[in-house]
Structures are given as C-alpha cells and as structure tokens.
Design a protein around this motif. Structure first.
Motif, PDB file in Angstrom:
ATOM      1  N   GLY A  80     -17.431  27.404  60.595  1.00  0.00           N
ATOM      2  CA  GLY A  80     -18.609  26.963  59.861  1.00  0.00           C
ATOM      3  C   GLY A  80     -19.833  27.830  60.069  1.00  0.00           C
ATOM      4  N   LEU A  81     -19.969  28.408  61.259  1.00  0.00           N
ATOM      5  CA  LEU A  81     -21.142  29.235  61.538  1.00  0.00           C
ATOM      6  C   LEU A  81     -21.180  30.481  60.661  1.00  0.00           C
ATOM      7  N   ARG A  82     -20.018  30.915  60.194  1.00  0.00           N
ATOM      8  CA  ARG A  82     -19.959  32.124  59.371  1.00  0.00           C
ATOM      9  C   ARG A  82     -19.798  31.812  57.885  1.00  0.00           C
ATOM     10  N   THR A  83     -19.884  30.529  57.535  1.00  0.00           N
ATOM     11  CA  THR A  83     -19.731  30.124  56.139  1.00  0.00           C
ATOM     12  C   THR A  83     -21.061  30.235  55.405  1.00  0.00           C
ATOM     13  N   GLU A  84     -21.075  30.932  54.309  1.00  0.00           N
ATOM     14  CA  GLU A  84     -22.321  31.136  53.569  1.00  0.00           C
ATOM     15  C   GLU A  84     -22.913  29.798  53.110  1.00  0.00           C
ATOM     16  N   GLY A  85     -24.206  29.636  53.372  1.00  0.00           N
ATOM     17  CA  GLY A  85     -24.906  28.432  52.944  1.00  0.00           C
ATOM     18  C   GLY A  85     -24.640  27.203  53.784  1.00  0.00           C
TER      19      GLY A  85
END
Length: 285
Positions: A80-85
């Motif tokens: 999740g930390l690298r998921t855009e937005g």
C-alpha cells in the motif's frame, strides 16, 4: 467456619487474550468450555472510545488500538505504501461495508484492496467520539508557525490522543517516504487526513480550521522525516500554504472535507438500514 487456602493447585497453562483471536494458548481439552468468538467491551471497532478497545504497543512504544496495527500491517504487506494515491483514492463502498462487518466480528479478511484499508484507517479516526486534536484550542493550532511549535503543542495532548497522533504521523511519514511511487507528499497526505482529526458541526468552520490542521500535520510529518533522514528532507519538498497557495489549499481541503462527509453519510445510511432491517425482521417474527 473458616475457609482455608487452596492445597491442590496446578498451573495448567498460560494464556493471553486477543481481541481478534480470543484466548491464545488454551489447552485443547478446555476449548469447548470457552466461547470461540472473542468477547469485547464493545460490539464495534469503529466509533467507540479507545478505552473500550484492546490496545497494543507499536514499534515506537505507543499504546494504540490493535485494529489500527492490524490494518497498518496488512496495508504494508500488500504494498500500500507504494500504491499511487494511497489514502487519497476512495475504495468501493460495498467492499468497505463488508470489511467493517468482518472487523466488528473479529475477522480481518484475507483479500482487501489497499484503498479500502487506507479508507478504513481514516474512517476509524473520523468516527471517534471526539477528534484526536479536539482537546487542543484551535487558536493555539493556528498560531503554530514552526515544526517545534507543533511538536510542543502536540505534547499537551492527553496520553491516549498523543499516542494516536504519533502513530498517525509516522504512518503518514512512511507514506511520504515512498512519494516517488505513490505520488503522495507531506502536503497531500496531510490534506486528506486533516478533516478526520477534528470534529466541528459547522461545515464552513470545519473547512477553515482544516487548513490549519493540515499545516499542523504537515509540519509534524516533516519533523518526523527529518529525524529519520536529516540530510534528505527539507521544507521545500511541499508547498507553503501560508500565502499565495491558500486558495489551492482551501480547494483541496474542501474536496477532502466533502469526501469525509460523504463517507460518514454513507456509513450512517448503512447503519440505519441495518437497524431498520433488524426491526422489520423482529416484527415479522
């Protein structure tokens, strides 16, 4: 008649209680005598005081509700930390409602969209009986001009709220550290969190104050990042909303406040619908 001390005592097992998993370490022969579903001081994990919830310590020693740590861990595990937005994009209401019901039953589903997890974390703060920052006088929040001012004011929070704020700030800092992938800098993540940290009845007042809360959170995030990486973080990494950017900040916060209001309304509608269904069912019986 005198009652003496026990004479035949045996240590059968050492067990611990977990809000989501019940009694851990219970001998097999005793399991039928103990309810499998974990009892709780509250039937819900949303919209209730932290005093009625099981808490655990995070890596910084903050005592926060276990539900937040579970959601955080799953968010990180799913990238999740690298998921855009992340924390900005809203998940489908149907999935969030389903996960809410499961969490209230002590179950964290295996397959959850990261935006749903992020939305539930924001919702948890938004639905608290009182906002995390509500005990701070608004005028003092508005007077904060530096990171040190913000840290000093945050130190005046009661222990429970101080722990929640510290946990949230470092969660947001974790998000900002992955800005290259998720496109969420300190300004962005503070903007989407701000409406969830205080509660005001008047929408216009809430919007105006949210600008100050956003700056308050932003400076605390930057301070946390500087403590981690002193040489790589600067105030210029995010826009300054103290002058010409005020209109843009108001616009973005207006959207965030409206989104929070819509999510709260959807939650209330779902709860009311469930209550009506329950009453109708009882009447039929």
């Amino acid at each position: 008649m005198e009652i003496g001390w026990p004479t035949d005592v045996r240590h059968v097992a050492h067990v611990t209680f977990d809000r989501f998993h019940g009694f851990l370490g219970l001998p097999v022969e005793l399991e039928p005598e103990v309810p499998r579903r974990a009892p709780s001081a509250s039937a819900n994990v949303f919209g209730v005081s932290t005093k009625s919830m099981q808490c655990s310590f995070d890596s910084r020693g903050n005592s926060v509700p276990t539900i937040l740590l579970l959601l955080q861990r799953r968010l990180y595990e799913l990238g999740g930390l690298r998921t855009e937005g992340v924390f900005r994009i809203t998940a489908e209401n149907s999935q969030e409602e389903y996960v809410r019901e499961q969490l209230n039953s002590g179950i964290l589903p295996e397959k959850i969209d990261v935006h749903c997890l992020a939305g539930l974390i924001k919702a948890w703060f938004r639905e608290l009986p009182t906002g995390v920052l509500d005990s701070l006088p608004p005028e003092q929040v508005m007077q904060c001009r530096t990171e040190e001012d913000c840290a000093k004011l945050a130190g005046l929070l009661p222990p429970a709220e101080a722990a929640l704020l510290d946990w949230a700030i470092h969660l947001m800092a974790d998000v900002v550290q992955e800005e290259q992938q998720n496109k969420m800098n300190a300004y962005n993540v503070a903007t989407v969190f701000a409406p969830n940290m205080t509660q005001m009845a008047d929408p216009f007042t809430a919007l105006m104050y949210a600008v100050q809360v956003m700056n308050f959170l932003r400076m605390l995030i930057l301070k946390a990042l500087k403590e981690r990486q002193p040489s790589t973080v600067s105030d210029t990494s995010v826009p300054d909303t103290s002058s010409s950017d005020d209109k843009e900040a108001m616009k973005e916060l207006s959207v965030a406040v409206e989104d929070s209001a819509d999510e709260s309304a959807a939650t209330a509608s779902h709860v009311n619908s469930g209550s009506k269904t329950g009453r109708s069912s009882n009447q039929n019986h």
